[in-house]
Motif scaffolding. Structure first.
Motif, PDB file in Angstrom:
ATOM      1  N   ARG A  69       2.407   8.014  -5.826  1.00 39.62           N
ATOM      2  CA  ARG A  69       1.071   7.348  -5.946  1.00 39.62           C
ATOM      3  C   ARG A  69      -0.294   8.387  -5.117  1.00 39.62           C
ATOM      4  O   ARG A  69      -1.281   8.261  -5.347  1.00 39.62           O
ATOM      5  CB  ARG A  69       0.785   6.231  -5.228  1.00 39.62           C
TER       6      ARG A  69
ATOM      7  N   LYS B 286       0.761  -1.260  -0.216  1.00 42.21           N
ATOM      8  CA  LYS B 286      -0.197   0.144   0.024  1.00 42.21           C
ATOM      9  C   LYS B 286       0.893   1.292  -0.123  1.00 42.21           C
ATOM     10  O   LYS B 286       0.268   2.326  -0.318  1.00 42.21           O
ATOM     11  CB  LYS B 286      -1.062   0.102   1.174  1.00 42.21           C
TER      12      LYS B 286
ATOM     13  N   LEU C 175       0.104   3.365 -11.606  1.00 48.66           N
ATOM     14  CA  LEU C 175      -0.532   2.123 -10.926  1.00 48.66           C
ATOM     15  C   LEU C 175      -1.878   2.621 -10.230  1.00 48.66           C
ATOM     16  O   LEU C 175      -2.573   1.849  -9.721  1.00 48.66           O
ATOM     17  CB  LEU C 175       0.248   1.673  -9.733  1.00 48.66           C
ATOM     18  N   ASN C 176      -2.396   4.126 -10.361  1.00 53.29           N
ATOM     19  CA  ASN C 176      -3.664   4.345  -9.862  1.00 53.29           C
ATOM     20  C   ASN C 176      -4.681   4.402 -11.038  1.00 53.29           C
ATOM     21  O   ASN C 176      -5.952   4.436 -10.795  1.00 53.29           O
ATOM     22  CB  ASN C 176      -3.707   5.651  -9.161  1.00 53.29           C
ATOM     23  N   GLN C 177      -4.136   3.952 -12.174  1.00 52.10           N
ATOM     24  CA  GLN C 177      -5.008   3.980 -13.493  1.00 52.10           C
ATOM     25  C   GLN C 177      -5.740   2.709 -13.677  1.00 52.10           C
ATOM     26  O   GLN C 177      -5.144   1.751 -13.288  1.00 52.10           O
ATOM     27  CB  GLN C 177      -4.313   4.473 -14.597  1.00 52.10           C
ATOM     28  N   PRO C 178      -6.876   2.776 -13.711  1.00 54.40           N
ATOM     29  CA  PRO C 178      -7.619   1.332 -13.705  1.00 54.40           C
ATOM     30  C   PRO C 178      -6.919   0.107 -14.647  1.00 54.40           C
ATOM     31  O   PRO C 178      -6.998  -0.883 -14.289  1.00 54.40           O
ATOM     32  CB  PRO C 178      -9.113   1.810 -14.481  1.00 54.40           C
TER      33      PRO C 178
ATOM     34  N   GLN D 241      -4.860  -2.271 -20.582  1.00 49.35           N
ATOM     35  CA  GLN D 241      -5.269  -3.516 -20.624  1.00 49.35           C
ATOM     36  C   GLN D 241      -5.382  -4.306 -22.135  1.00 49.35           C
ATOM     37  O   GLN D 241      -5.809  -5.399 -21.989  1.00 49.35           O
ATOM     38  CB  GLN D 241      -6.556  -3.573 -19.923  1.00 49.35           C
TER      39      GLN D 241
ATOM     40  N   GLU E 241      -5.566   9.497  -3.700  1.00 49.98           N
ATOM     41  CA  GLU E 241      -4.776   8.983  -4.716  1.00 49.98           C
ATOM     42  C   GLU E 241      -4.558  10.073  -5.988  1.00 49.98           C
ATOM     43  O   GLU E 241      -5.044  11.071  -6.247  1.00 49.98           O
ATOM     44  CB  GLU E 241      -5.610   7.827  -5.580  1.00 49.98           C
TER      45      GLU E 241
ATOM     46  N   TYR F 126      -3.853  -0.396 -14.927  1.00 49.39           N
ATOM     47  CA  TYR F 126      -2.591  -0.813 -14.281  1.00 49.39           C
ATOM     48  C   TYR F 126      -2.756  -1.238 -12.799  1.00 49.39           C
ATOM     49  O   TYR F 126      -1.604  -1.566 -12.378  1.00 49.39           O
ATOM     50  CB  TYR F 126      -1.628   0.101 -14.715  1.00 49.39           C
ATOM     51  N   ARG F 127      -3.996  -1.043 -12.223  1.00 48.92           N
ATOM     52  CA  ARG F 127      -4.032  -1.444 -10.816  1.00 48.92           C
ATOM     53  C   ARG F 127      -3.735  -2.992 -10.360  1.00 48.92           C
ATOM     54  O   ARG F 127      -3.208  -3.006  -9.349  1.00 48.92           O
ATOM     55  CB  ARG F 127      -5.382  -0.965 -10.259  1.00 48.92           C
ATOM     56  N   ASN F 128      -3.906  -3.846 -11.517  1.00 45.38           N
ATOM     57  CA  ASN F 128      -3.380  -5.054 -11.147  1.00 45.38           C
ATOM     58  C   ASN F 128      -2.166  -5.719 -11.946  1.00 45.38           C
ATOM     59  O   ASN F 128      -1.710  -6.937 -12.115  1.00 45.38           O
ATOM     60  CB  ASN F 128      -4.631  -6.160 -11.299  1.00 45.38           C
TER      61      ASN F 128
END
Length: 201
Positions: A47, A40, A60-63, A137, A54, A65-67
């Protein structure tokens, strides 16, 4: 340590050179000796805003790339102080592979000890992978350690070099403790022999 064999994931692009360990996990989070809970705080100062919200612009906060389990980063990744918390934070977030043109030596070695694969590619190859990663994605990379290849979304393949011993350790999930335990029968035999030969020790 979890084995690393093959990984298919969206890759997060971080086209920044000299990402140091303080950027990866700032010094205020180094008080713990646990390897969990650091995810975290990964890239904390990039971040989050000062109020704790955020930063929507950070990758890494963009949908998309979160995973992400793969990072494609600029040259000299992991430079700075030799904190092992840096690979701990990456791993706790979910990152299993970092691709760059070069890594700081201590960070590079720490990755292997924690189940993360650091891959060194040429600047031209990094440009191609960065372009793939920036497609979000809709594009994934597959990193195969056994064949030492990276396959892009369009079918292109890049090969990479890796030390044979480090490859063996990652494929089999062997950290320093695991390597020692592989020698347990020989260690037990030695100890038994020493006890018989020198019972007073």
């Amino acid at each position: 340590m979890d084995k690393f064999t093959s990984l298919t994931s969206v890759a997060a692009p971080m086209p920044v050179i000299n990402i140091d360990t303080d950027m990866i996990i700032p010094k205020q989070f180094l008080k713990t000796i646990k390897r969990t809970g650091l995810g975290k705080s990964l890239f904390f100062e990039m971040r989050y805003h000062e109020d704790g919200t955020e930063n929507a612009d950070f990758v890494l906060n963009q949908p998309a790339y979160r995973n992400a389990q793969i990072l494609v980063a600029g040259d000299n990744f992991g430079c700075g102080s030799s904190r092992e918390h840096a690979p701990w934070a990456l791993l706790d977030f979910g990152v299993r592979c970092v691709i760059s043109t070069s890594f700081a030596d201590i960070f590079y070695n720490n990755c292997f000890k924690n189940g993360i694969l650091p891959v060194v590619v040429t600047p031209e190859e990094l440009d191609k992978l960065m372009d793939d990663a920036q497609r979000g994605q809709n594009a994934t990379l597959t990193v195969d350690l056994e064949s030492q290849t990276i396959k892009g979304p369009d079918g292109g393949t890049i090969t990479f070099e890796i030390d044979a011993f480090r490859k063996h350790c990652l494929l089999n999930g062997l950290d320093d403790i695991g390597l020692t335990l592989e020698k347990a029968p020989a260690i037990d035999s030695f100890e038994s022999g020493m006890t018989a030969a020198r019972p007073w020790v």
